[in-house]
Design a protein around this motif. Structure first.
Motif, PDB file in Angstrom:
ATOM      1  N   ASP A 226      14.656  -2.231  -1.169  1.00  0.00           N
ATOM      2  CA  ASP A 226      13.381  -3.499  -0.696  1.00  0.00           C
ATOM      3  C   ASP A 226      12.265  -2.440  -0.600  1.00  0.00           C
ATOM      4  O   ASP A 226      12.550  -1.212  -0.137  1.00  0.00           O
ATOM      5  CB  ASP A 226      13.597  -4.406   0.236  1.00  0.00           C
ATOM      6  N   ASP A 227      10.968  -3.563  -0.310  1.00  0.00           N
ATOM      7  CA  ASP A 227       9.981  -2.546  -0.016  1.00  0.00           C
ATOM      8  C   ASP A 227      10.211  -2.115   2.193  1.00  0.00           C
ATOM      9  O   ASP A 227       9.593  -1.434   2.534  1.00  0.00           O
ATOM     10  CB  ASP A 227       8.933  -3.263  -0.232  1.00  0.00           C
ATOM     11  N   MET A 228      11.016  -3.354   2.620  1.00  0.00           N
ATOM     12  CA  MET A 228      10.749  -2.978   4.252  1.00  0.00           C
ATOM     13  C   MET A 228      12.009  -3.634   4.847  1.00  0.00           C
ATOM     14  O   MET A 228      12.574  -4.663   4.607  1.00  0.00           O
ATOM     15  CB  MET A 228       9.168  -4.182   4.685  1.00  0.00           C
ATOM     16  N   ILE A 229      12.229  -3.293   5.778  1.00  0.00           N
ATOM     17  CA  ILE A 229      13.180  -3.826   6.685  1.00  0.00           C
ATOM     18  C   ILE A 229      12.446  -4.353   8.226  1.00  0.00           C
ATOM     19  O   ILE A 229      11.779  -3.201   8.766  1.00  0.00           O
ATOM     20  CB  ILE A 229      14.331  -2.900   6.828  1.00  0.00           C
ATOM     21  N   SER A 230      12.571  -5.381   8.144  1.00  0.00           N
ATOM     22  CA  SER A 230      12.558  -6.208   9.543  1.00  0.00           C
ATOM     23  C   SER A 230      13.645  -6.007  10.428  1.00  0.00           C
ATOM     24  O   SER A 230      14.135  -5.660  10.982  1.00  0.00           O
ATOM     25  CB  SER A 230      11.400  -7.086   9.063  1.00  0.00           C
ATOM     26  N   THR A 231      14.220  -7.325   9.902  1.00  0.00           N
ATOM     27  CA  THR A 231      15.445  -7.666  11.332  1.00  0.00           C
ATOM     28  C   THR A 231      16.338  -7.002  10.875  1.00  0.00           C
ATOM     29  O   THR A 231      17.518  -6.839  10.642  1.00  0.00           O
ATOM     30  CB  THR A 231      15.752  -9.128  11.856  1.00  0.00           C
ATOM     31  N   GLY A 232      16.368  -6.697   8.786  1.00  0.00           N
ATOM     32  CA  GLY A 232      17.392  -6.175   8.607  1.00  0.00           C
ATOM     33  C   GLY A 232      18.460  -7.484   7.736  1.00  0.00           C
ATOM     34  O   GLY A 232      19.841  -6.946   7.018  1.00  0.00           O
ATOM     35  N   HIS A 256       9.329   0.897   4.270  1.00  0.00           N
ATOM     36  CA  HIS A 256       9.019   0.650   5.025  1.00  0.00           C
ATOM     37  C   HIS A 256      10.107  -0.112   6.677  1.00  0.00           C
ATOM     38  O   HIS A 256      10.448  -1.148   5.887  1.00  0.00           O
ATOM     39  CB  HIS A 256       7.327  -0.390   5.207  1.00  0.00           C
ATOM     40  N   GLY A 257       9.935   1.329   7.136  1.00  0.00           N
ATOM     41  CA  GLY A 257      11.346   1.114   8.505  1.00  0.00           C
ATOM     42  C   GLY A 257      10.846   0.073   9.893  1.00  0.00           C
ATOM     43  O   GLY A 257      10.247   0.750  10.735  1.00  0.00           O
ATOM     44  N   LEU A 258      10.250  -1.494   9.678  1.00  0.00           N
ATOM     45  CA  LEU A 258       9.466  -1.819  11.087  1.00  0.00           C
ATOM     46  C   LEU A 258      10.695  -1.852  11.601  1.00  0.00           C
ATOM     47  O   LEU A 258      10.468  -1.984  13.541  1.00  0.00           O
ATOM     48  CB  LEU A 258       9.558  -3.624   9.905  1.00  0.00           C
ATOM     49  N   PHE A 259      11.829  -2.210  12.294  1.00  0.00           N
ATOM     50  CA  PHE A 259      12.770  -2.840  12.811  1.00  0.00           C
ATOM     51  C   PHE A 259      12.882  -3.314  13.676  1.00  0.00           C
ATOM     52  O   PHE A 259      12.112  -2.963  14.953  1.00  0.00           O
ATOM     53  CB  PHE A 259      13.410  -0.886  13.187  1.00  0.00           C
ATOM     54  N   SER A 260      12.650  -4.492  13.723  1.00  0.00           N
ATOM     55  CA  SER A 260      11.988  -5.868  14.278  1.00  0.00           C
ATOM     56  C   SER A 260      13.419  -6.271  15.444  1.00  0.00           C
ATOM     57  O   SER A 260      14.276  -5.518  15.337  1.00  0.00           O
ATOM     58  CB  SER A 260      10.996  -6.883  13.441  1.00  0.00           C
ATOM     59  N   PRO A 261      12.879  -6.559  16.493  1.00  0.00           N
ATOM     60  CA  PRO A 261      14.275  -7.180  17.146  1.00  0.00           C
ATOM     61  C   PRO A 261      15.149  -7.487  16.551  1.00  0.00           C
ATOM     62  O   PRO A 261      14.872  -8.411  15.676  1.00  0.00           O
ATOM     63  CB  PRO A 261      13.031  -8.250  18.157  1.00  0.00           C
ATOM     64  N   CYS A 263      17.138  -6.024  14.641  1.00  0.00           N
ATOM     65  CA  CYS A 263      17.721  -5.305  13.110  1.00  0.00           C
ATOM     66  C   CYS A 263      19.089  -4.189  13.913  1.00  0.00           C
ATOM     67  O   CYS A 263      20.016  -3.571  13.124  1.00  0.00           O
ATOM     68  CB  CYS A 263      16.525  -4.198  12.404  1.00  0.00           C
ATOM     69  N   GLU A 264      19.530  -4.593  15.073  1.00  0.00           N
ATOM     70  CA  GLU A 264      20.723  -4.045  15.810  1.00  0.00           C
ATOM     71  C   GLU A 264      22.348  -4.348  15.234  1.00  0.00           C
ATOM     72  O   GLU A 264      22.969  -2.857  15.109  1.00  0.00           O
ATOM     73  CB  GLU A 264      21.339  -4.445  17.062  1.00  0.00           C
ATOM     74  N   ALA A 265      22.175  -5.214  14.099  1.00  0.00           N
ATOM     75  CA  ALA A 265      23.261  -5.493  13.582  1.00  0.00           C
ATOM     76  C   ALA A 265      23.331  -5.253  12.117  1.00  0.00           C
ATOM     77  O   ALA A 265      24.431  -4.463  11.911  1.00  0.00           O
ATOM     78  CB  ALA A 265      23.127  -7.455  13.308  1.00  0.00           C
ATOM     79  N   ALA A 287      13.350   5.165  15.670  1.00  0.00           N
ATOM     80  CA  ALA A 287      14.349   4.705  15.394  1.00  0.00           C
ATOM     81  C   ALA A 287      15.308   6.154  14.378  1.00  0.00           C
ATOM     82  O   ALA A 287      16.697   5.985  15.451  1.00  0.00           O
ATOM     83  CB  ALA A 287      14.808   3.648  14.547  1.00  0.00           C
ATOM     84  N   GLY A 288      14.734   7.067  13.623  1.00  0.00           N
ATOM     85  CA  GLY A 288      15.631   7.929  13.556  1.00  0.00           C
ATOM     86  C   GLY A 288      16.022   8.924  14.580  1.00  0.00           C
ATOM     87  O   GLY A 288      16.813   9.575  14.180  1.00  0.00           O
ATOM     88  N   SER A 289      15.024   9.273  15.687  1.00  0.00           N
ATOM     89  CA  SER A 289      15.103  10.105  16.143  1.00  0.00           C
ATOM     90  C   SER A 289      16.400   9.871  17.296  1.00  0.00           C
ATOM     91  O   SER A 289      16.756  10.584  18.030  1.00  0.00           O
ATOM     92  CB  SER A 289      13.660  10.559  16.743  1.00  0.00           C
ATOM     93  N   GLU A 290      16.845   8.862  17.494  1.00  0.00           N
ATOM     94  CA  GLU A 290      18.220   8.402  18.260  1.00  0.00           C
ATOM     95  C   GLU A 290      19.220   9.410  17.651  1.00  0.00           C
ATOM     96  O   GLU A 290      19.626   9.272  16.886  1.00  0.00           O
ATOM     97  CB  GLU A 290      18.074   6.817  18.377  1.00  0.00           C
ATOM     98  N   PRO A 291      19.659   9.477  18.970  1.00  0.00           N
ATOM     99  CA  PRO A 291      20.577  10.768  18.480  1.00  0.00           C
ATOM    100  C   PRO A 291      22.528   9.717  18.241  1.00  0.00           C
ATOM    101  O   PRO A 291      23.067  10.791  17.340  1.00  0.00           O
ATOM    102  CB  PRO A 291      21.441  10.864  20.246  1.00  0.00           C
ATOM    103  N   THR A 292      22.415   8.013  18.000  1.00  0.00           N
ATOM    104  CA  THR A 292      23.351   7.645  17.634  1.00  0.00           C
ATOM    105  C   THR A 292      22.698   6.742  15.926  1.00  0.00           C
ATOM    106  O   THR A 292      23.583   6.292  15.592  1.00  0.00           O
ATOM    107  CB  THR A 292      24.539   6.860  18.359  1.00  0.00           C
TER     108      THR A 292
END
Length: 337
Positions: A226-232, A256-261, A263-265, A287-292
């Motif tokens: 897809d073009d973007m991920i917001s909540t996923g 585009h990884g917007l990763f809005s609130p 998206c944790e799911a 988000a990509g720099s998080e260890p997990t």
């Protein structure tokens, strides 16, 4: 050439400048206590071919509107101070979702944003993977350049497939063309047929519906694009449907990884093996720099820098804009070719 990077997109801008082997031109950005701001170049732009990079995704303490306003004002001051040409490099172009009226009195924000860029004297807009390519191309009267990232994703897809048959999947009917182009790019390199499918999706008042599932995914590695991920939510819905129908692996790809609130799911779901996005917006890199993190970042700096280099020297950029598929050339570029 002068290449400016507004501070909210500093990491990507520095990477683009490094690839171009040019310095980032110095500028000042100042925020006032009442919420106003100003930005100005600290070197002369008179007679220069100016490029200004700013991605328009909210976050990092600044809203989408703040970033858009700052970019527009900076372009305007470059024109006021004699720049011969100003190009806005906008990896993520905000307000692209509303490209047509789907309800009475709906706004068409794609067109309104285009008018704002034109009003301040923007000569050209470069962006990546817009929500609706036809709407983007029709909205702008100035030159528009759309960069497609599918070639950047191909190496990651080949590695993640691990020998399984591949199926490229669109999470909705609006993304079918995007998925088809990725399918064709993979087939051209692998010289074998790639599966294809899509899901039905209707959204009204934030309620998503539609059960149609087209395509065969059993035993394959599914690439949802897809073009973007917001909540996923859309991606997760599609991934679960693919797993229920026997997919062996599911990988999610978006520019585009917007990763809005919320998206944790997406990241926590066992239905998804991993998420691959570009560094077009700062939130993706954070988000990509998080260890997990289960996120893989693909850099778009080489693609953007090559486009800038070719445009500055008036060379063709057909191979960056989709080669022979005819879908990614700006009107001005088509005339040149």
């Amino acid at each position: 050439m002068r290449f400016f990077v507004l501070k909210d997109s500093n990491d990507l801008g520095v990477a683009v400048a490094d690839t171009l082997s040019i310095p980032v031109a110095p500028h000042e950005e100042r925020d006032f206590k009442d919420g106003e701001h100003k930005a100005r170049p600290l070197v002369s732009v008179r007679g220069k071919d100016v490029y200004v990079l700013q991605s328009l995704a909210g976050g990092g303490g600044a809203s989408v509107n703040d970033k858009l306003c700052k970019l527009l004002f900076f372009i305007a001051t470059c024109r006021d101070n004699g720049a011969s040409r100003v190009t806005a490099v906008v990896p993520y172009l905000a307000y692209s979702r509303k490209d047509r009226q789907t309800k009475s009195r709906d706004p068409v924000t794609t067109r309104y944003v285009a008018r704002l860029f034109e009003a301040v004297g923007t000569d050209r807009v470069i962006t990546l993977e817009v929500h609706n390519l036809a709407a983007f191309q029709n909205a702008f009267r100035c030159q528009s350049v759309h960069l497609d990232v599918r070639k950047l994703f191909v190496p990651a897809i080949q590695r993640l497939a691990q020998g399984l048959p591949l199926t490229v999947f669109s999470p909705d009917s609006g993304g079918i063309k995007r998925a088809q182009l990725l399918k064709e790019a993979l087939e051209a390199i692998q010289a074998e047929e790639i599966g294809f499918g899509f899901m039905e999706k209707r959204r009204s008042r934030e309620v998503v519906s539609g059960d149609l599932f087209a395509g065969e995914v059993k035993g394959s590695a599914v690439i949802i694009v897809d073009d973007m991920i917001s909540t996923g939510g859309t991606m997760l819905r599609t991934a679960l449907a693919c797993r229920q129908r026997g997919a062996k692996a599911v990988h999610v790809f978006a520019t585009h990884g917007l990763f809005s609130p919320g998206c944790e799911a997406l990241f926590e779901s066992p239905a998804i093996d991993g998420v691959v996005v570009t560094d077009s917006v700062p939130s993706a890199s954070r988000a990509g720099s998080e260890p997990t993190s289960r996120i893989e970042i693909v850099s778009v700096a080489p693609l953007i820098s090559e486009a800038i280099s070719r445009l500055h020297t008036n060379e063709s950029i057909a191979d960056l804009l989709g080669e022979e598929d005819g879908g990614f050339l700006s009107a001005a570029e088509t005339k040149e070719l």
